[in-house]
Write a protein that holds these residues in place. Structure first.
Motif, PDB file in Angstrom:
ATOM      1  N   ARG A 106      -7.030   0.621   5.239  1.00 41.84           N
ATOM      2  CA  ARG A 106      -6.619   1.370   4.051  1.00 41.84           C
ATOM      3  C   ARG A 106      -6.826   2.875   4.229  1.00 41.84           C
ATOM      4  O   ARG A 106      -6.004   3.698   3.847  1.00 41.84           O
ATOM      5  CB  ARG A 106      -7.489   0.939   2.873  1.00 41.84           C
ATOM      6  CG  ARG A 106      -6.757   0.229   1.809  1.00 41.84           C
ATOM      7  CD  ARG A 106      -7.676  -0.752   1.142  1.00 41.84           C
ATOM      8  NE  ARG A 106      -7.136  -2.059   1.466  1.00 41.84           N
ATOM      9  CZ  ARG A 106      -6.381  -2.746   0.630  1.00 41.84           C
ATOM     10  NH1 ARG A 106      -6.191  -2.310  -0.578  1.00 41.84           N
ATOM     11  NH2 ARG A 106      -5.845  -3.881   0.997  1.00 41.84           N
TER      12      ARG A 106
ATOM     13  N   ASN B 285      -1.768   4.092  -8.428  1.00 43.05           N
ATOM     14  CA  ASN B 285      -1.833   2.693  -8.776  1.00 43.05           C
ATOM     15  C   ASN B 285      -3.266   2.494  -9.280  1.00 43.05           C
ATOM     16  O   ASN B 285      -4.218   2.695  -8.538  1.00 43.05           O
ATOM     17  CB  ASN B 285      -1.558   1.828  -7.543  1.00 43.05           C
ATOM     18  CG  ASN B 285      -1.522   0.343  -7.889  1.00 43.05           C
ATOM     19  OD1 ASN B 285      -2.407  -0.165  -8.571  1.00 43.05           O
ATOM     20  ND2 ASN B 285      -0.497  -0.342  -7.422  1.00 43.05           N
TER      21      ASN B 285
ATOM     22  N   TYR C 103      -2.728  -3.804  -3.117  1.00 37.64           N
ATOM     23  CA  TYR C 103      -3.737  -3.283  -4.032  1.00 37.64           C
ATOM     24  C   TYR C 103      -4.386  -4.385  -4.856  1.00 37.64           C
ATOM     25  O   TYR C 103      -5.491  -4.249  -5.343  1.00 37.64           O
ATOM     26  CB  TYR C 103      -3.090  -2.269  -4.986  1.00 37.64           C
ATOM     27  CG  TYR C 103      -2.944  -0.912  -4.375  1.00 37.64           C
ATOM     28  CD1 TYR C 103      -4.078  -0.127  -4.131  1.00 37.64           C
ATOM     29  CD2 TYR C 103      -1.700  -0.397  -4.043  1.00 37.64           C
ATOM     30  CE1 TYR C 103      -3.959   1.118  -3.570  1.00 37.64           C
ATOM     31  CE2 TYR C 103      -1.575   0.857  -3.478  1.00 37.64           C
ATOM     32  CZ  TYR C 103      -2.706   1.609  -3.249  1.00 37.64           C
ATOM     33  OH  TYR C 103      -2.595   2.846  -2.689  1.00 37.64           O
TER      34      TYR C 103
ATOM     35  N   LEU D  75       0.804  -1.230   0.000  1.00 43.48           N
ATOM     36  CA  LEU D  75       0.000   0.000   0.000  1.00 43.48           C
ATOM     37  C   LEU D  75       0.835   1.279   0.000  1.00 43.48           C
ATOM     38  O   LEU D  75       0.326   2.369   0.237  1.00 43.48           O
ATOM     39  CB  LEU D  75      -0.979  -0.031   1.173  1.00 43.48           C
ATOM     40  CG  LEU D  75      -1.996  -1.166   1.000  1.00 43.48           C
ATOM     41  CD1 LEU D  75      -2.758  -1.431   2.280  1.00 43.48           C
ATOM     42  CD2 LEU D  75      -2.956  -0.878  -0.139  1.00 43.48           C
TER      43      LEU D  75
ATOM     44  N   ASN E 283      -6.594   0.991  -7.486  1.00 36.26           N
ATOM     45  CA  ASN E 283      -7.484   1.700  -6.569  1.00 36.26           C
ATOM     46  C   ASN E 283      -8.765   2.162  -7.292  1.00 36.26           C
ATOM     47  O   ASN E 283      -9.861   1.725  -6.950  1.00 36.26           O
ATOM     48  CB  ASN E 283      -6.674   2.855  -5.960  1.00 36.26           C
ATOM     49  CG  ASN E 283      -7.240   3.318  -4.645  1.00 36.26           C
ATOM     50  OD1 ASN E 283      -8.280   2.849  -4.208  1.00 36.26           O
ATOM     51  ND2 ASN E 283      -6.562   4.269  -4.014  1.00 36.26           N
TER      52      ASN E 283
END
Ligand code: ADP
Ligand code: MG
Length: 728
Positions: free
Chosen positions: A588, A480, A178, A93, A483
């Motif tokens: 998260r 990224n 992810y 992450l 997401n």
């Protein structure tokens, strides 16, 4: 010019080109370093190959014996290519990629050694990963995290390392990366789509979400970038006066690609080919020294891996060509920033793109079903979609007249707007035979295969339908893609699931025919989600007012935007669709909030440091030379000196004023940071950084930039914008 600045420029201007020969068919080298289906055919037994293919198609687990066969074949293939190490490759992450290399090499006693890579090493690893962000999921006593092979993304060789794409989960099975939630979201959208497709075609067994990203970036000479502490430490410039020429002439966009940049691109694309990344497009972007690269779209999980891999490879190839690749969303104030459009669509195992209009009324009803459900999903979850693209760096770009605003809306073009307007008038309940015929012939049957206004698309829309796909344009260049893709596929899955329940309900309760029921539900969706549709200028101030009236969210900054991620609605959505549980969602959120704080904190420190150690001392030095000059004038002209020194005295005063403001603002900013740092609650802390610390940046910068244009260029220590942006 300061010595450092001079040396940097000198180096940049005297670079020898790194020649890259690009000749030859790319298809010949494509995927050469990938353990793909082709390679599998050569190296695996039929059983082993079917094991992998089954795992890809149906998610079936690969048993240990087969895994042993696969690992031994992979090793054989890799050794033959000179590989010495292997790594489980994953996306923690932090947003980047992670790897820990282990050699195949093993000793077996008596001074002998072999190369070993067993099924165990392929399938699972336990990296000492206690330093990766976990948002409190892993207590230290269970600090273990596991990486587990993801057979849906093929292993590849980079350098002399065999890389095995993996998921990263905690001891208790919670996602620490992810990829895990993305894979779950893709499964959810597959299932929900297949269920809905059954209305139209019983042969559809699998639906795949595709992603085609477009990566924007800047190329800055390595020496020039290294001469700026802000670029080195934060990836962007924190100060710098706008140059006389910027992007106003639009002479860079699609212009001929500068030689050094082209060499870099050739080299990069060759690497991409070997790695199986299907890059296709390269061109200059709007800002000077800004470029874009786009591949042919792929299945989403693979496309996400490829984008993560690409960003890593770009840095390495860039370094070879003496470039620093700036991926930041806003490296330069006053110059366009970088984004990463995410082109998304759904396609079936029968080869149909569910988001492309087609030739027959029935398949167009299928298209409209997926099209309208996507719009409804975006409407219902616009705030969550906004949250998916929130980051400290993307905040600079959104709504800054170069990228879509923080308001999510959907652009569909004139023709489809008309189609929706007609569908909105469909009679409630059973349809008359005439109406059915009319719908078939004149509405659904008349959707043109090629949509006219998708050539003149609305560039200001954050979520635009572009003919056969939706284009999510608000994604940042450093993001990224997993997401936003996790969110998009989850909300569409949820929406399709609901749609199926409603249509089935109407068929059962009201005795409607299948297509009648579909028309009825779609009509209600169009009415319900109308407010998300916007065809106008998304950059305009009027849209903000209008959007507020429509009840759309406009969360401009990351801390407020992120909050919706942990709303009851979001957690219920993720849990229902099996994408994340509450703990995973909250973890998260915690990580992202903390990351926001850290980024602003680092930038604030760097800014204070540059202002205090670079800008102010030079301003004083320059001021001293003017003071000397004034003193000299006084010795020559006596009391009359004021006539001759009037401008100099003004300059001395102005410099003092700017220095004074810089000093006091930096002090205040440090004070604000101290207060913020003492806040325990991470959400409040992020808010303090956003609302109290961050606003100092602009003020401090303003005065530093003023000094930049006053102080003798010979003395100025920081490489200037014109040098960063126009050195080729
Ligand atoms: P642009 O948006 O720059 O005009 P294109 O529309 O040609 O460019 O395509 C941009 C990206 O969209 C490319 O990466 C391409 O592979 C991808 N793309 C094209 N069709 C689809 C699709 N059906 N699904 C997902 N991505 C797609
Ligand atoms: Mg695009």
């Amino acid at each position: 010019m300061s010595k450092l600045r001079f040396q940097a420029l000198n180096q940049a201007l005297n670079r020898k080109p790194v020649f890259v020969d690009e000749r030859g068919k790319r298809s010949d080298v494509f995927g050469e370093n990938v353990f793909d289906e082709n390679t599998m055919r050569q190296y695996l037994t039929k059983d082993a190959r079917n094991g992998v293919l089954d795992a890809i198609d149906t998610g079936k687990k690969i048993d240990r014996k087969i895994a042993d066969q696969i690992s031994s074949s992979m090793k054989e293939w890799a050794l033959q290519k000179g590989v010495t190490h292997y790594t489980h490759w994953f996306q923690p992450l932090t947003g980047g990629t992670a790897e820990k290399h282990d050699a195949f090499f093993e000793t077996i006693g008596n001074g002998m050694a072999i190369e070993k890579f067993g099924g165990n090493e392929l399938v699972q690893q336990e990296p000492d990963a206690s330093s990766f962000p976990n948002g409190g999921i892993r207590n230290t006593f269970e600090a273990r995290g596991y990486t587990a092979w993801d057979p849906t993304s093929p292993a590849f060789i980079y350098g002399t390392t065999l890389c095995i794409p993996t998921v990263f989960v905690s001891y208790t099975g919670e996602a620490l990366d992810y990829k895990t939630p993305l894979l779950r979201a893709l499964q959810a959208v597959d299932k929900a789509s297949v269920d809905v497709c059954k209305y139209f075609d019983k042969n559809i067994k699998k639906v795949t979400a595709s992603l085609g990203w477009e990566q924007e970036y800047f190329l800055i000479d390595k020496a020039l970038a290294a001469s700026r502490p802000d670029i080195t430490l934060t990836g962007r410039t924190l100060l710098g006066h706008i140059p006389a020429k910027g992007q106003q002439l639009d002479d860079h966009y699609f212009g001929s690609i500068p030689g050094r940049a082209l060499d870099f691109m050739r080299d990069l694309e060759t690497e991409c080919m070997l790695l199986g990344i299907p890059v296709k497009t390269r061109h200059n972007e709007v800002a000077p020294n800004q470029f874009e690269l786009a591949p042919i779209y792929e299945e989403s999980n693979l496309a996400v891996d490829h984008n993560s891999l690409l960003m890593d490879v770009m840095g390495k190839v860039g370094s070879r060509h003496n470039f620093k690749v700036l991926m930041h969303e806003k490296p330069f104030a006053g110059v366009n920033g970088s984004g990463k459009h995410n082109n998304w669509s759904l396609s079936t195992n029968t080869g149909v793109n569910l988001l492309a209009p087609s030739k027959t009324p029935m398949s167009n009803l299928q298209f409209l079903t997926f099209f309208i459900n996507t719009i409804k999903a975006v409407y219902d979850h616009e705030e969550l979609l906004r949250a998916a693209i929130a980051s400290a760096s993307n905040d600079h770009r959104l709504g800054a007249n170069e990228a879509p605003p923080a308001i999510i809306s959907v652009f569909i073009g004139q023709q489809l707007t008309k189609v929706l307007a007609e569908l909105e008038n469909v009679t409630s309940g059973k349809l008359s035979p005439e109406e059915k015929t009319d719908l078939k012939l004149n509405v659904v049957g008349k959707i043109p295969h090629i949509l006219l206004d998708n050539t003149d698309r609305n560039r200001t829309s954050p979520f635009a339908f572009t003919g056969n796909k939706f284009e999510f344009r608000a994604v940042g260049s450093t993001a990224n893609c997993a997401n936003p893709m996790t969110v998009l596929n989850t909300i569409v899955a949820k929406q399709l699931k609901e749609f199926k329940i409603e249509v089935d309900g109407l068929i059962a309760s009201k005795g409607l025919k299948k297509d009648e029921a579909i028309f009825n539900v779609l009509r209600e969706y169009i009415k319900a989600s109308k407010n998300i549709l916007f065809e106008g200028n998304g950059y305009g101030a009027e849209w903000e007012i209008e959007a507020e009236k429509r009840g759309l969210s406009n969360n401009k900054k990351t801390p407020e935007a992120l909050k919706v991620k942990v709303s009851e609605k979001a957690i219920a959505l993720y849990e229902e669709m099996g994408v994340m549980n509450k703990r995973e969602v909250e973890a998260r959120y915690e990580i992202e909030v903390e990351e926001y704080t850290s980024r602003i904190q680092i930038e604030s420190r760097v800014l204070g440091d540059i202002a205090g150690n670079h800008v102010v001392p030079v301003a004083i030095r320059y001021q001293n030379t003017i003071i000397e000059n004034v003193a000299g004038l006084k010795t020559i002209f006596g009391d009359d000196f004021k006539v001759h020194a009037a401008e100099q005295i003004k300059l001395i005063t102005k410099i003092s004023e700017h220095i004074a403001v810089i000093h006091s603002k930096v002090d205040e900013m440090i004070g604000a940071r101290k207060v913020a740092n003492a806040i325990e609650d991470s959400e409040e802390k992020a808010a303090a950084y956003c609302n109290v610390v961050l606003p100092f940046f602009d003020e401090i910068r303003y005065h530093c930039d003023k000094l930049e244009i006053m102080v003798d260029d010979e003395l100025w220590p920081l490489t200037k914008y014109r040098e960063l942006l126009f050195t080729r």
